[in-house]
Design an enzyme around this catalytic site. Structure first.
Site, mmCIF file in Angstrom:
data_model
loop_
_atom_site.group_PDB
_atom_site.id
_atom_site.type_symbol
_atom_site.label_atom_id
_atom_site.label_comp_id
_atom_site.label_asym_id
_atom_site.label_seq_id
_atom_site.Cartn_x
_atom_site.Cartn_y
_atom_site.Cartn_z
ATOM 1 N N SER A 146 0.843 -1.195 0.000
ATOM 2 C CA SER A 146 0.000 0.000 0.000
ATOM 3 C C SER A 146 0.878 1.244 0.000
ATOM 4 C CB SER A 146 -0.900 0.010 1.240
ATOM 5 O OG SER A 146 -1.568 1.248 1.388
ATOM 6 N N TYR A 159 -2.320 -0.968 10.338
ATOM 7 C CA TYR A 159 -2.364 -1.280 8.910
ATOM 8 C C TYR A 159 -1.115 -0.766 8.203
ATOM 9 C CZ TYR A 159 -3.908 -1.235 4.037
ATOM 10 O OH TYR A 159 -3.994 -1.420 2.676
#
Length: 258
Positions: A146, A159
C-alpha cells in the site's frame, strides 16, 4: 501427458472481489488457469469462477483464511492437485482495524496481531508452501502492499505498519528465492472499490475528489489499473525483482496537494 498441466496457473489470495477479482479476470483473458480465494464471500467467488470460465479458462475456488497456516498449505496443495503447477502467486488478501491515528488507545495488542497475521504472516505462509512449485517453473510472486507503507497514512497505524513490513519482506524474499523466483510488490494509492466505499461511507466522494485533485493524472485508480500492474510484474517483467511499484496516479510525488 495431460495438456492441462502445461497451462500456466495463477493463485490470488483474497480474490472474490475488488483488485483480486480484477486480476483473476486479467489473467483469465491471457488463458491462464485461475485460483480464486475467499474467506467469507462465497457467492461472489463462485460468480467470478463462472465469469472466468466463460472467458474460456479453468477456475478453482478455495475457501481459506490466510491467517491460518493449515489453510495456506491446503490451498497450495489443492492448486497443485488440480492444475499441477503455480506460475504466479499474488498475495492480495488484506485486513485492517480502522482507527484514527491520533487515538493511540484505539488499538491494542490483539488488533496488531490480527492485522499482521493476514497482511504479513499470511503472505509469508503462502510463499513458504508455494516456493518449491514456483521454483520448478521459474515463477513469480506479487505482494500487494500500500502507499500507506510509504506515506505512513492509512486506515490505522497497525495497517500502515503491517504494509511497511510486507514491503520489506518482499525485498527479503526476492533475495531468498533468487534466481529462480522473482518477487515484487505493488503499493496502490486510493482505489475505487466496494471496500473503500464501505470504509469511508458518506465521506467517499469528498475523499475521492481530494485524491483526484492531488493525482498528477487527474483520477484515482480502478481495480483494473492495479490488476494491470499485477499482470505486468507477475507475467511480463522477466528481469524485474525486488521492486515495489507505486500505482497512485502520481499522488505521492504531489503529496503537497493532499
Amino acid at each position: 501427458m495431460d495438456k492441462s498441466k502445461e497451462i500456466k496457473t495463477v493463485l490470488i489470495t483474497g480474490s472474490s472481489s475488488g483488485v483480486g477479482a480484477s486480476a483473476c479476470v486479467a489473467f483469465a483473458k491471457r488463458g491462464w488457469n485461475v485460483v480464486i480465494n475467499y474467506s467469507r464471500s462465497e457467492d461472489a467467488a463462485f460468480a467470478l469462477k463462472e465469469k472466468c470460465e466463460q472467458i474460456g479458462v479453468n477456475a478453482l475456488v478455495c475457501k481459506a483464511n490466510v491467517a491460518n497456516e493449515e489453510d495456506c498449505k491446503s490451498m497450495v496443495n489443492k492448486t497443485i492437485e488440480v492444475f499441477g503447477r503455480i506460475d504466479v502467486l499474488v498475495n492480495n488478501a488484506g485486513a485492517t482495524k480502522f482507527c484514527d491515528y491520533n487515538d493511540l488507545n484505539g488499538l491494542n495488542e490483539k488488533d496488531f496481531i490480527d492485522v499482521y497475521k493476514v497482511n504479513v504472516i499470511g503472505a509469508y505462509q503462502m510463499v513458504k508452501y508455494a516456493a518449491s512449485h514456483l521454483k520448478k517453473v521459474k515463477g513469480s510472486i506479487v505482494n500487494i502492499s500500500s502507499m500507506s507503507a510509504i506515506s505512513g497514512v492509512g486506515s490505522s497505524i497497525a495497517y500502515s505498519a503491517s504494509k511497511g513490513a510486507l514491503s520489506t519482506m518482499t525485498l527479503s524474499l526476492a533475495h531468498a528465492l533468487a534466481p529462480e523466483v522473482r518477487v515484487n510488490g505493488i503499493c496502490p494509492g486510493f482505489i475505487q472499490t466496494r471496500w473503500t466505499k464501505g470504509f469511508l461511507g458518506d465521506r467517499y466522494e469528498s475523499v475521492k475528489k481530494k485524491f483526484e485533485n492531488a493525482a498528477l493524472v487527474g483520477r484515482t485508480s480502478l481495480p483494473e489499473d492495479i490488476a494491470n500492474g499485477i499482470v505486468y510484474l507477475g507475467a511480463d517483467a522477466h528481469t524485474t525483482s525486488g521492486q515495489m511499484l507505486t500505482i497512485d496516479g502520481g499522488q505521492l510525488v504531489n503529496q503537497g496537494k493532499l
